[in-house]
Scaffold this motif. Structure first.
Motif, PDB file in Angstrom:
ATOM      1  N   ALA A 370      70.782  72.450  23.182  1.00 34.98           N
ATOM      2  CA  ALA A 370      70.522  73.466  22.154  1.00 34.98           C
ATOM      3  C   ALA A 370      71.831  73.990  21.576  1.00 34.98           C
ATOM      4  CB  ALA A 370      69.705  74.603  22.757  1.00 34.98           C
ATOM      5  N   ALA A 371      72.863  74.114  22.425  1.00 36.03           N
ATOM      6  CA  ALA A 371      74.163  74.577  21.927  1.00 36.03           C
ATOM      7  C   ALA A 371      74.779  73.599  20.951  1.00 36.03           C
ATOM      8  CB  ALA A 371      75.116  74.794  23.110  1.00 36.03           C
ATOM      9  N   LEU A 372      74.406  72.325  21.049  1.00 33.11           N
ATOM     10  CA  LEU A 372      74.963  71.280  20.193  1.00 33.11           C
ATOM     11  C   LEU A 372      74.096  71.012  18.970  1.00 33.11           C
ATOM     12  CD1 LEU A 372      75.893  68.773  23.046  1.00 33.11           C
ATOM     13  CD2 LEU A 372      77.351  70.493  21.994  1.00 33.11           C
ATOM     14  N   GLY A 373      73.021  71.780  18.826  1.00 34.77           N
ATOM     15  CA  GLY A 373      72.131  71.556  17.688  1.00 34.77           C
ATOM     16  C   GLY A 373      71.130  70.459  17.900  1.00 34.77           C
ATOM     17  N   LEU A 374      70.945  70.019  19.150  1.00 36.26           N
ATOM     18  CA  LEU A 374      69.956  68.992  19.479  1.00 36.26           C
ATOM     19  C   LEU A 374      68.701  69.702  19.960  1.00 36.26           C
ATOM     20  CD1 LEU A 374      72.399  66.635  21.398  1.00 36.26           C
ATOM     21  CD2 LEU A 374      71.552  66.334  19.063  1.00 36.26           C
ATOM     22  N   GLN A 375      67.613  69.565  19.268  1.00 38.60           N
ATOM     23  CA  GLN A 375      66.471  70.435  19.466  1.00 38.60           C
ATOM     24  C   GLN A 375      65.545  70.021  20.602  1.00 38.60           C
ATOM     25  OE1 GLN A 375      66.390  73.356  17.895  1.00 38.60           O
ATOM     26  NE2 GLN A 375      68.343  72.674  17.050  1.00 38.60           N
ATOM     27  N   ASP A 376      65.612  68.797  21.068  1.00 41.89           N
ATOM     28  CA  ASP A 376      64.760  68.396  22.178  1.00 41.89           C
ATOM     29  C   ASP A 376      65.543  67.459  23.081  1.00 41.89           C
ATOM     30  OD1 ASP A 376      64.887  66.138  20.613  1.00 41.89           O
ATOM     31  OD2 ASP A 376      62.769  66.105  20.097  1.00 41.89           O
ATOM     32  N   GLY A 377      64.894  66.967  24.134  1.00 40.39           N
ATOM     33  CA  GLY A 377      65.561  66.076  25.071  1.00 40.39           C
ATOM     34  C   GLY A 377      65.997  66.798  26.322  1.00 40.39           C
ATOM     35  N   GLY A 378      66.710  66.076  27.164  1.00 42.66           N
ATOM     36  CA  GLY A 378      67.157  66.634  28.427  1.00 42.66           C
ATOM     37  C   GLY A 378      66.179  66.460  29.559  1.00 42.66           C
ATOM     38  N   VAL A 379      65.043  65.835  29.282  1.00 42.99           N
ATOM     39  CA  VAL A 379      64.064  65.504  30.310  1.00 42.99           C
ATOM     40  C   VAL A 379      63.574  64.085  30.073  1.00 42.99           C
ATOM     41  CG1 VAL A 379      63.306  67.884  30.677  1.00 42.99           C
ATOM     42  CG2 VAL A 379      62.152  66.481  28.983  1.00 42.99           C
ATOM     43  N   LEU A 380      63.138  63.447  31.140  1.00 44.86           N
ATOM     44  CA  LEU A 380      62.574  62.093  31.019  1.00 44.86           C
ATOM     45  C   LEU A 380      61.065  62.207  30.938  1.00 44.86           C
ATOM     46  CD1 LEU A 380      64.701  60.006  33.579  1.00 44.86           C
ATOM     47  CD2 LEU A 380      65.169  60.548  31.179  1.00 44.86           C
ATOM     48  N   GLU A 381      60.556  62.141  29.725  1.00 45.26           N
ATOM     49  CA  GLU A 381      59.130  62.087  29.504  1.00 45.26           C
ATOM     50  C   GLU A 381      58.872  61.452  28.139  1.00 45.26           C
ATOM     51  OE1 GLU A 381      57.801  66.073  30.012  1.00 45.26           O
ATOM     52  OE2 GLU A 381      58.398  66.722  28.001  1.00 45.26           O
ATOM     53  N   VAL A 382      57.664  60.977  27.957  1.00 52.96           N
ATOM     54  CA  VAL A 382      57.318  60.239  26.742  1.00 52.96           C
ATOM     55  C   VAL A 382      57.536  61.120  25.512  1.00 52.96           C
ATOM     56  CG1 VAL A 382      55.425  59.138  25.486  1.00 52.96           C
ATOM     57  CG2 VAL A 382      55.688  58.757  27.950  1.00 52.96           C
TER      58      VAL A 382
END
Length: 480
Positions: A370-382
Motif C-alpha cells: 500500500a505504501a508503494l501504491g500497489l492496491q492488492d497482493g501480498g497473499v497467495l490466493e486466486v
C-alpha cells in the motif's frame, strides 16, 4: 501462457496458513488457481508471498565502504556528501537487483540523493528503466527539503568553531541555496509527467522530515497531495535529537501540527517513528497513515528500537522497510522479516497477540505494498498478483528429526540463501540466486570503478570531514 509451480508447502491466504503440496497456476500476471497436489519430485520447496520494502533509498553500494559506518544518523547523513556521483541507471539497477534477490518485488525509492548528472526527470526515467529491467515495482518519492541541511538549528555557531577554510568547504557542501517550495513541487509534477507511461512506478512527494522542511513546505505538500491524490513518504522521529528538536519547535506537538494541516491521511507513509509517543501513535492510526519500521537501520545508526508492539496496539498500519541498511548490509529481506518479528514481540510471557507470524507477514507483504501504491497482493490466493518467493525447504528443514511447520522454519532460519526463485507479476525475476534481468556482479564492478575514479573530486571534503564530524558531535552532545 500458463505457468505451473509445484511446491511441497505454501503459506496461503490472509492468515498465511501452511498447506501441504499444491500446484500454483499463474496466467496474465495473476494467480489463477491453487490446487492440492501430490508431493513434487525433487527438492522440497516452500511458496510464500514476495516482500514489499516500504522504505529504502536505492543506494548503489554500502555507505560503510566510504567510511560512513558505525555512527549516529546526525553524523552519518552529512558524511554521505563524500560519495561521488555515478551513473543513475547502474546505481539503481544494482540496488534494486539486490532487493529482489533478497525477496522484495516492491521497493520504495525515496530519492534523497539524486546523482545530478542529468535533469531529474531524465534521471527518473533511468531509475524507472532499471526497475523494469530488474522486474520490481517502485514507489518513487522525490526529496523535498528547505532547512537545517547540516544540523537541526542555527549553523553559525558550528561554522564559527571551524577553521575558515573548513567552514567554507562546509558551506559549499551543505549550505547551497535550494529551489523554492513552488519550484520543488513543480519538479515532482515534471517527474510524474515524465513517468506517466511507467505503470510500475508510483511517483510520490518525499519531504525528508519535519526538521528538514519548513511549515510552508509541509502545508504545500499536504495541499498538493489532497489535490492530486499523490502519496507522501516522509521520515519522522527517527532519532533522539529529532525528538528533542520536535518538542522545542512544536510545543503543541509536531504530529498534532501535521494533523492540523491535513498532512496525515491514508496517502501518507512515515518512516521510522522510533521516538513516537502513545498519543502520537493514536493520531497516526486514526488518520489511516502507515509507519514503515526499519529495525536494522535503526540499530546501525544508533537510533533506538521502534515501539513496534505499541504501534500495533494503537492500531497503526505497520510496514517493514530495510532503509538500504539491512543487518549485514546485503538487502536480505527475509532476515529483516525475522528481525522485525523478534523485535516486535514483548518480553517474557506478556501478551503477544499483535506480533504473530501472520501479523509480521502482513506488515512485510501487504502493508508495504500500500505504501508503494500497489492496491492488492501480498497473499497467495486466486486473483492476486503473482508476486511470490520459492524457498529451499530442504535447506530450511536441515535436521529432519520431527515434523516442524514451515512457518516456524521460515521465522527461525530463512535468509536470501534460501531463495530459489522470485516471481514478480507472473515473471520469473530470480533463479537460483541470480537476478535474470541484469548482471548484478557487472553492475557492482562498474560502480566500484566509477567511484574510485570519482573519489579524487571529494578528497578535499574527506580530508576535513573529521573536524566537521567532531563539531557535529559536540553540538548534539551539548543539546541532547
Amino acid at each position: 501462457m500458463m505457468t505451473l509451480l509445484h511446491v511441497s508447502a505454501a503459506l496461503l491466504g490472509p492468515e498465511y496458513a501452511t498447506s501441504g503440496p499444491v500446484t500454483i497456476s499463474i496466467e496474465n500476471e495473476h494467480i489463477t488457481a491453487i490446487s492440492p497436489a501430490a508431493p513434487p519430485d525433487g527438492p522440497a520447496q516452500l511458496a510464500m508471498p514476495a516482500l514489499a520494502d516500504a522504505h529504502n533509498h536505492a543506494r548503489p553500494l554500502s555507505t560503510t565502504s566510504f567510511g560512513c559506518g558505525g555512527k549516529p544518523l546526525e553524523q552519518w547523513l552529512p558524511q554521505l556528501a563524500v560519495m561521488p556521483s555515478v551513473d543513475a541507471y547502474t546505481a539503481a539497477v544494482a540496488s534494486l537487483a539486490r532487493s529482489v534477490r533478497g525477496g522484495a518485488t516492491g521497493v520504495m525509492v525515496h530519492l534523497t540523493r539524486a546523482m545530478g548528472q542529468k535533469p531529474l526527470p531524465e534521471e527518473a526515467r533511468e531509475i524507472a528503466r532499471a526497475a523494469a529491467d530488474v522486474g520490481v515495482s517502485i514507489g518513487f518519492a522525490i526529496s523535498l527539503r528547505d532547512c537545517n541541511p547540516l544540523i537541526y538549528g542555527d549553523h553559525d555557531a558550528l561554522l564559527k568553531g571551524l577553521a575558515p577554510e573548513v567552514a567554507q568547504l562546509a558551506r559549499n557542501a551543505w549550505l547551497k541555496p535550494l529551489p523554492t517550495v513552488t519550484e520543488q513541487l513543480a519538479l515532482v509534477d515534471q517527474v510524474a509527467f515524465a513517468l506517466a507511461d511507467q505503470p510500475h512506478v508510483d511517483v510520490q512527494y518525499g519531504p525528508t522530515g519535519l526538521q528538514w522542511c519548513s511549515d510552508e513546505m509541509l502545508r504545500a505538500v499536504a495541499c498538493d497531495s489532497a489535490r492530486t491524490g499523490r502519496r507522501i513518504h516522509m521520515h519522522l522521529l527517527e532519532t533522539q535529537p529529532q525528538r528533542q528538536w520536535l518538542d522545542q519547535t512544536y510545543p503543541q506537538g509536531g504530529v498534532a501540527f501535521l494533523d492540523g494541516i491535513g498532512f496525515l491521511s491514508p496517502r501518507l507513509t512515515l518512516a521510522h517513528c522510533v521516538w513516537a509517543r502513545g498519543p502520537e501513535l493514536d493520531q497516526i492510526a486514526a488518520s489511516g497513515a502507515r509507519i514503515a519500521v526499519n529495525n536494522s537501520s535503526n540499530l546501525h545508526l544508533y537510533s533506538g528500537r521502534a515501539p513496534l508492539a505499541d504501534m500495533q496496539a494503537a492500531g497503526v498500519a505497520v510496514a517493514m522497510g530495510l532503509d538500504g541498511c539491512a543487518l549485514d548490509e546485503d538487502d536480505d529481506g527475509l532476515r529483516e522479516l525475522r528481525l522485525f518479528h523478534l523485535l516486535g514481540r514483548r518480553p517474557g510471557y506478556s501478551a503477544n497477540e499483535h506480533m504473530t507470524h501472520a501479523a509480521a507477514l502482513r506488515a512485510a507483504c501487504v502493508t508495504g505494498r500500500a505504501a508503494l501504491g500497489l492496491q492488492d497482493g501480498g497473499v497467495l490466493e486466486v486473483g492476486m498478483p503473482a508476486d511470490l518467493l520459492i524457498l529451499d525447504l530442504d535447506a530450511l528443514e536441515r535436521d529432519t528429526l520431527v515434523p516442524v511447520p514451515a512457518e516456524d522454519l521460515l521465522f527461525a532460519r530463512a535468509t536470501t540463501a534460501h531463495v530459489v526463485e522470485v516471481w514478480a507479476s507472473g515473471r520469473q525475476v530470480v533463479r537460483k540466486g541470480h537476478v535474470l534481468g541484469c548482471d548484478l556482479d557487472a553492475a557492482e564492478t562498474s560502480l566500484r570503478a566509477a567511484y574510485r575514479a570519482g573519489l579524487p573530486a571529494t578528497e578535499p571534503l574527506r580530508a576535513v570531514w573529521p573536524q566537521i564530524e567532531r563539531a557535529i558531535g559536540k553540538h548534539y552532545q551539548g543539546c541532547c
